[in-house]
Design an enzyme around this catalytic site. Sequence first.
Site, short mmCIF file in Angstrom:
data_model
loop_
_atom_site.label_atom_id
_atom_site.label_comp_id
_atom_site.label_asym_id
_atom_site.label_seq_id
_atom_site.Cartn_x
_atom_site.Cartn_y
_atom_site.Cartn_z
N SER A 149 15.14 15.21 36.90
CA SER A 149 14.08 15.01 36.01
C SER A 149 12.80 15.19 36.90
O SER A 149 12.48 15.95 37.66
CB SER A 149 14.15 13.73 35.29
N HIS A 175 14.80 18.26 33.10
CA HIS A 175 13.79 17.89 32.18
C HIS A 175 12.46 18.59 32.37
O HIS A 175 12.07 18.34 33.34
CB HIS A 175 13.70 16.31 32.32
N ASP A 270 19.39 9.25 32.05
CA ASP A 270 20.26 10.37 31.46
C ASP A 270 21.02 10.92 32.73
O ASP A 270 20.68 11.10 33.79
CB ASP A 270 19.18 11.51 31.04
#
Length: 334
Positions: A149, A175, A270
């Site tokens: 991310s 992401h 996540d």
Amino acid sequence: MAQIDTIIASPSPVECRRLQNILEKEPDFRILAQARDLSQTYTATEALSPAIVLISQSFAALPEFEVMHMLFRVLDTRWLVIENGDACTPHLKITRNSDLFTIDLRSGGAGLVPLIRSVTRAQRRKMVPARPVRQSMPGQKKLVMIGASTGGVDALATLLSGFPTDCPPTMIVQHTRHSFGGSLIGLLDRQCAAHVMPAKDRMRLDPGTICIAAGGRAHMQLAISHAPQVRLVPSAPVSGHLPSVDAMFHSALRVAPRTVAVLLTGMGRDGARGMLELRQAGASTLAQDEASSVVYGMPKAAWENGGAQKRIPLVDMAAEILKAASMSGEEAKP
């Protein structure tokens, strides 16, 4: 006198006009384009390869600026942030490893022209052809899954540059916003020996293939039939994200002993739960260490919940992944 090709990137017509008025007085400056959003900035920079981009502080504070910054490095384009009086967001501070300079237009832009001349004085690097020849690593037995991310763009560029042309089949969830997924994949493909491509439904996962789901509208999952392949599954966000690292990891539980799961720098959790499930099912699991992470969120969560077997500095991650991918399930146990 050498021309200094310049792109002005700002959502404010007033700011663009002020910068244009300053630079048009100088005979060695040439304004190639003006961009009103980050997507336009990326497109113009890639097409025109300017010597410098003057970019609004509000653009530099966006998470997607990671992809823009990577393009600047690839093209050896300098960039200056134009302060607009807004408080710097936390993400702007994340650019600590960049060639960040700021100019405050509220003072009339004093010093802007000399600073631009100074930072563009050095000769620009020539583009190096992509796909350098790299020694392969024999005996690869596993599939690699990577989640990233915030800070992941630079981390992926560093990691994947250490993969050989016939690297293990690799699935990556990064992401980012949908509009920048394709740009990121194209940049990584330029820099890597292996072939980096966007994830497509039912594509085969062969050695030398790195597929990325970045800013898509479906979860990327693993399907096993005669050969491993990608499935793109439209669904609700998982762990707050679409695509989700947890969703990808969970899809590999049936083949966990033949999987290497990796979590790189990123905000949130996540991937942490999915990594724990994979480890419990026999996968090799690695997390980026705190010192080399831009945001020590996802890898920290995986370490604290027991999902990660090892914490690895980014510079060593590619070698550690390839080592784990060449081991049998029994050999990979700590």
